[in-house]
Design an enzyme around this catalytic site. Structure first.
Site, PDB file in Angstrom:
ATOM      1  N   GLU A   1      24.173  15.773  37.817  1.00 26.05           N
ATOM      2  CA  GLU A   1      25.407  15.749  37.373  1.00 26.05           C
ATOM      3  C   GLU A   1      25.452  16.505  35.875  1.00 26.05           C
ATOM      4  OE1 GLU A   1      26.818  12.033  36.319  1.00 26.05           O
ATOM      5  OE2 GLU A   1      24.923  11.410  35.815  1.00 26.05           O
TER       6      GLU A   1
ATOM      7  N   LEU B   1      26.147   8.916  37.603  1.00 31.18           N
ATOM      8  CA  LEU B   1      27.432   7.999  37.293  1.00 31.18           C
ATOM      9  C   LEU B   1      28.505   8.243  38.424  1.00 31.18           C
ATOM     10  CD1 LEU B   1      28.381   5.888  35.227  1.00 31.18           C
ATOM     11  CD2 LEU B   1      29.724   7.913  34.398  1.00 31.18           C
TER      12      LEU B   1
ATOM     13  N   LYS C   1      26.789   2.991  32.910  1.00 33.45           N
ATOM     14  CA  LYS C   1      27.531   3.843  31.802  1.00 33.45           C
ATOM     15  C   LYS C   1      27.243   3.095  30.339  1.00 33.45           C
ATOM     16  CE  LYS C   1      31.707   6.335  30.668  1.00 33.45           C
ATOM     17  NZ  LYS C   1      31.007   7.926  30.770  1.00 33.45           N
TER      18      LYS C   1
ATOM     19  N   TYR D   1      30.152   1.751  27.853  1.00 37.48           N
ATOM     20  CA  TYR D   1      31.634   2.158  27.218  1.00 37.48           C
ATOM     21  C   TYR D   1      32.492   2.665  28.516  1.00 37.48           C
ATOM     22  CZ  TYR D   1      29.682   6.888  27.949  1.00 37.48           C
ATOM     23  OH  TYR D   1      29.276   8.149  28.379  1.00 37.48           O
TER      24      TYR D   1
END
Ligand code: PDD
Length: 287
Positions: free
Chosen positions: A182, A207, A149, A33
Site C-alpha cells: 500500500e 490498513l 492505525k 488515529y
C-alpha cells in the site's frame, strides 16, 4: 476566523492547542488515529472510521476516551466550529499522560483525545485528479501490525519524504517478492487490461482503508468487477490504470511508477468515474 481544536474535554484556539510532555503518544507513539473526509458539509463514512477506531483501540488495549456517541458529537462540533464544508477531521487517542515507563500506566489513567478539522480545496483536488499523481516504490520496512492505525508512522513519513524529493506524491511499500502492499498513507489499486479492479486483500499487511471498503460498493454500482489479490510493481506498470484511495484523496489516478508511465501516462477513465461516483455511495452524516 480562528481555528478551534478539541483537546481533552475543552475547545481551545488551535494555535494554543497543546498536550502534556508525558503524553504517551508523544513519547512512545502509543496511540491511534482516524482521518475522515468532509464533503459538501457531510462527514463521510463516520461509522466505518469509528468502527475501525474501536478495533485499533481494542488491539492495543486502550479504552475509548468517552462514549462513542459523545465522540461523534465532538467530531460534528469541531467541524461546525471550524466552518469546514470541505476538508478533513483528524482524531487521535493515546493511552494518556503518565510518568515515562514502557509498561502500561496505572489502571484509571485516562486516554487522551484530540480532534482537529481543516479545510481543503475541492477545486485543487479536482485539478490533481485531472493531472494524476506519480508514485515511487520503496522496500517494506514497517512492523507487521499495520492493520492497526497507530500514530507510529516514521517509515511512512520517510517514504513520503523520499517520494517528494523524487518529484512524486506517494510511495508504495513493496514486499521482497515484488508485490505492492500500500502507499505511505493510501491503499493501492490497478485496473487490468480486461477492466477488472485489483487490490491486495486486507486481512494482514495493510490498513483496511475505509475508502477502499466503500469503493467495493462504488464499483458494484458501476458494474465493475473487483479481484482481491496481490499485484506486482511490474504488473502495475503494465496495467491499464493505477490509482490510490484514502479519506484524504478519495480516488486519485496514478500516471507514473518509478518514473515510468502507466499506460499512456494519463489518468484512467475507470479511476475518474469511481472518483465521480464516490460521494453518492459513501455514508453521509451532516456535521
Ligand atoms: N491515511 N493505508 C495507510 C497506511 C493509511 O495511512 C491510510 C489512510 C490508508 C487509507 O485509509 P482510509 O481510506 O481509511 O483513509 C491506507 C490517512 C488518511 C492519513 O494518515 O492521513
Amino acid at each position: 476566523m480562528p481555528r478551534i481544536a478539541y483537546v481533552n474535554g475543552r475547545y481551545v484556539a488551535h494555535r494554543d492547542a497543546q498536550v502534556h510532555v508525558e503524553d504517551r503518544g508523544y513519547q512512545f507513539a502509543d496511540g491511534v488515529y482516524e482521518v475522515c473526509e468532509v464533503a459538501r458539509g457531510q462527514i463521510m463514512d463516520m461509522t466505518g472510521h469509528l468502527d475501525r477506531l474501536g478495533r485499533s483501540l481494542g488491539e492495543l488495549s486502550i479504552a475509548w476516551p468517552l462514549h462513542r456517541a459523545a465522540l461523534e458529537a465532538i467530531i460534528g462540533e469541531v467541524v461546525r466550529r471550524n466552518r469546514v464544508r470541505n476538508g478533513l477531521v483528524y482524531l487521535q487517542v493515546t493511552r494518556g499522560v503518565a510518568p515515562r515507563d514502557h509498561v502500561f500506566p496505572a489502571a484509571g489513567t485516562r486516554p487522551a483525545l484530540v480532534v482537529t478539522a481543516k479545510r481543503t480545496d475541492p477545486a485543487a483536488a479536482a485539478r490533481r485528479a485531472e493531472a494524476g499523481l506519480a508514485v515511487i516504490t520503496v522496500p517494506e520496512n514497517r512492523w507487521e501490525r499495520v492493520d492497526i492505525k497507530t500514530v507510529g508512522l516514521l517509515p511512512n513519513v520517510l517514504a513520503r519524504q523520499k517520494a517528494k524529493l523524487a518529484g512524486a506524491q506517494e510511495a508504495w511499500f513493496v514486499d521482497p517478492d515484488g508485490t505492492v502492499k500500500e502507499g505511505a498513507a493510501t491503499n493501492a489499486w490497478i485496473v487490468t487490461k480486461g477492466g477488472v479492479l485489483v487490490t491486495r486483500p486486507a486481512e494482514f499487511g495493510i490498513l483496511r482503508g475505509i475508502t477502499r471498503t466503500t469503493l467495493f460498493s462504488v464499483a458494484r454500482s458501476l458494474g465493475l468487477e473487483i479481484e482481491e489479490r496481490g499485484f506486482t510493481v511490474e504488473e502495475a506498470k503494465a496495467a491499464r490504470e493505477a490509482f490510490i484511495t484514502a479519506a484524504t484523496t478519495v480516488v486519485m489516478p496514478i500516471v507514473s511508477i518509478d518514473g515510468q508511465p502507466v499506460a499512456n501516462g494519463h489518468p484512467g477513465s475507470v479511476a475518474l468515474s469511481l472518483r465521480a461516483a464516490f460521494f453518492d455511495v459513501a455514508e453521509k452524516r451532516p456535521a
